[in-house]
Motif scaffolding. Structure first.
Motif, PDB file in Angstrom:
ATOM      1  N   PRO A  45      -5.114   4.077  -4.544  1.00 47.14           N
ATOM      2  CA  PRO A  45      -4.877   2.713  -5.011  1.00 47.14           C
ATOM      3  C   PRO A  45      -5.808   1.732  -4.297  1.00 47.14           C
ATOM      4  CG  PRO A  45      -3.130   3.395  -3.521  1.00 47.14           C
ATOM      5  CD  PRO A  45      -4.019   4.588  -3.730  1.00 47.14           C
ATOM      6  N   SER A  46      -6.083   0.623  -4.955  1.00 46.67           N
ATOM      7  CA  SER A  46      -6.818  -0.449  -4.276  1.00 46.67           C
ATOM      8  C   SER A  46      -5.954  -0.949  -3.126  1.00 46.67           C
ATOM      9  CB  SER A  46      -7.094  -1.600  -5.250  1.00 46.67           C
ATOM     10  OG  SER A  46      -5.857  -2.228  -5.607  1.00 46.67           O
ATOM     11  N   LEU A  47      -6.542  -1.697  -2.227  1.00 40.95           N
ATOM     12  CA  LEU A  47      -5.788  -2.215  -1.092  1.00 40.95           C
ATOM     13  C   LEU A  47      -4.625  -3.092  -1.567  1.00 40.95           C
ATOM     14  CD1 LEU A  47      -5.515  -2.323   1.944  1.00 40.95           C
ATOM     15  CD2 LEU A  47      -7.163  -4.182   1.988  1.00 40.95           C
ATOM     16  N   GLY A  48      -4.871  -3.936  -2.554  1.00 40.41           N
ATOM     17  CA  GLY A  48      -3.811  -4.788  -3.098  1.00 40.41           C
ATOM     18  C   GLY A  48      -2.691  -3.976  -3.721  1.00 40.41           C
ATOM     19  N   ARG A  49      -3.047  -2.952  -4.479  1.00 41.12           N
ATOM     20  CA  ARG A  49      -2.038  -2.096  -5.112  1.00 41.12           C
ATOM     21  C   ARG A  49      -1.275  -1.297  -4.044  1.00 41.12           C
ATOM     22  NH1 ARG A  49      -0.940  -3.231  -9.553  1.00 41.12           N
ATOM     23  NH2 ARG A  49      -2.743  -2.521 -10.692  1.00 41.12           N
ATOM     24  N   PHE A  50      -1.984  -0.849  -3.005  1.00 37.50           N
ATOM     25  CA  PHE A  50      -1.341  -0.139  -1.900  1.00 37.50           C
ATOM     26  C   PHE A  50      -0.287  -1.030  -1.251  1.00 37.50           C
ATOM     27  CE2 PHE A  50      -1.406   1.323   2.610  1.00 37.50           C
ATOM     28  CZ  PHE A  50      -0.899   2.602   2.403  1.00 37.50           C
ATOM     29  N   ARG A  51      -0.637  -2.276  -1.025  1.00 33.55           N
ATOM     30  CA  ARG A  51       0.308  -3.249  -0.468  1.00 33.55           C
ATOM     31  C   ARG A  51       1.513  -3.401  -1.388  1.00 33.55           C
ATOM     32  NH1 ARG A  51       1.550  -8.521  -1.318  1.00 33.55           N
ATOM     33  NH2 ARG A  51       2.216  -9.732   0.468  1.00 33.55           N
ATOM     34  N   ASP A  52       1.269  -3.547  -2.691  1.00 39.43           N
ATOM     35  CA  ASP A  52       2.361  -3.693  -3.658  1.00 39.43           C
ATOM     36  C   ASP A  52       3.291  -2.477  -3.642  1.00 39.43           C
ATOM     37  OD1 ASP A  52       1.251  -6.135  -4.397  1.00 39.43           O
ATOM     38  OD2 ASP A  52       0.276  -5.327  -6.191  1.00 39.43           O
ATOM     39  N   LEU A  53       2.712  -1.278  -3.527  1.00 38.15           N
ATOM     40  CA  LEU A  53       3.523  -0.062  -3.477  1.00 38.15           C
ATOM     41  C   LEU A  53       4.359  -0.022  -2.201  1.00 38.15           C
ATOM     42  CD1 LEU A  53       0.902   2.466  -4.845  1.00 38.15           C
ATOM     43  CD2 LEU A  53       3.051   1.840  -5.954  1.00 38.15           C
ATOM     44  N   CYS A  54       3.759  -0.381  -1.078  1.00 41.10           N
ATOM     45  CA  CYS A  54       4.511  -0.411   0.188  1.00 41.10           C
ATOM     46  C   CYS A  54       5.683  -1.379   0.099  1.00 41.10           C
ATOM     47  CB  CYS A  54       3.592  -0.783   1.351  1.00 41.10           C
ATOM     48  SG  CYS A  54       2.408   0.496   1.787  1.00 41.10           S
ATOM     49  N   LEU A  55       5.442  -2.548  -0.468  1.00 38.98           N
ATOM     50  CA  LEU A  55       6.518  -3.534  -0.625  1.00 38.98           C
ATOM     51  C   LEU A  55       7.596  -3.019  -1.573  1.00 38.98           C
ATOM     52  CD1 LEU A  55       4.439  -6.830  -0.820  1.00 38.98           C
ATOM     53  CD2 LEU A  55       5.943  -6.106   1.049  1.00 38.98           C
TER      54      LEU A  55
END
Length: 95
Positions: A45-55
């Protein structure tokens, strides 16, 4: 950590939250096919998508990446080496 290991961590975090791929996709704003690719190691995932998944999964990026802060010195290490490093830090302090 390999792409496949990150994928397994993402899948484990999703399943720990009892989320379906579809629900995870909605929560992270991604197509379900992207979630499948991330979890099977065929895409990162992109960094932004990775963040969204973590959240969405309620986990830290460090947890997904297998990182942990040393309790002795505060530096970040891989989970598999953190205990060894903490013992070394304690030994250094006792000298």
């Amino acid at each position: 950590m390999t792409v496949e290991e990150i994928g397994r961590s993402l899948e484990a975090a999703r399943k720990a939250e009892c989320m379906s791929v579809r629900t995870a996709a909605l929560a992270a704003g991604a197509p379900p096919s992207s979630i499948w690719h991330y979890e099977h190691g065929s895409r990162l995932p992109s960094l932004g998508r990775f963040r969204d998944l973590c959240l969405a999964y309620g986990v830290s990026a460090d947890a997904i990446l297998g990182l942990r802060d040393c309790l002795e010195c505060g530096r970040t290490h891989g989970v598999e080496t953190a205990a060894i490093h903490e013992a070394e830090c304690r030994a250094r302090e006792q000298r």
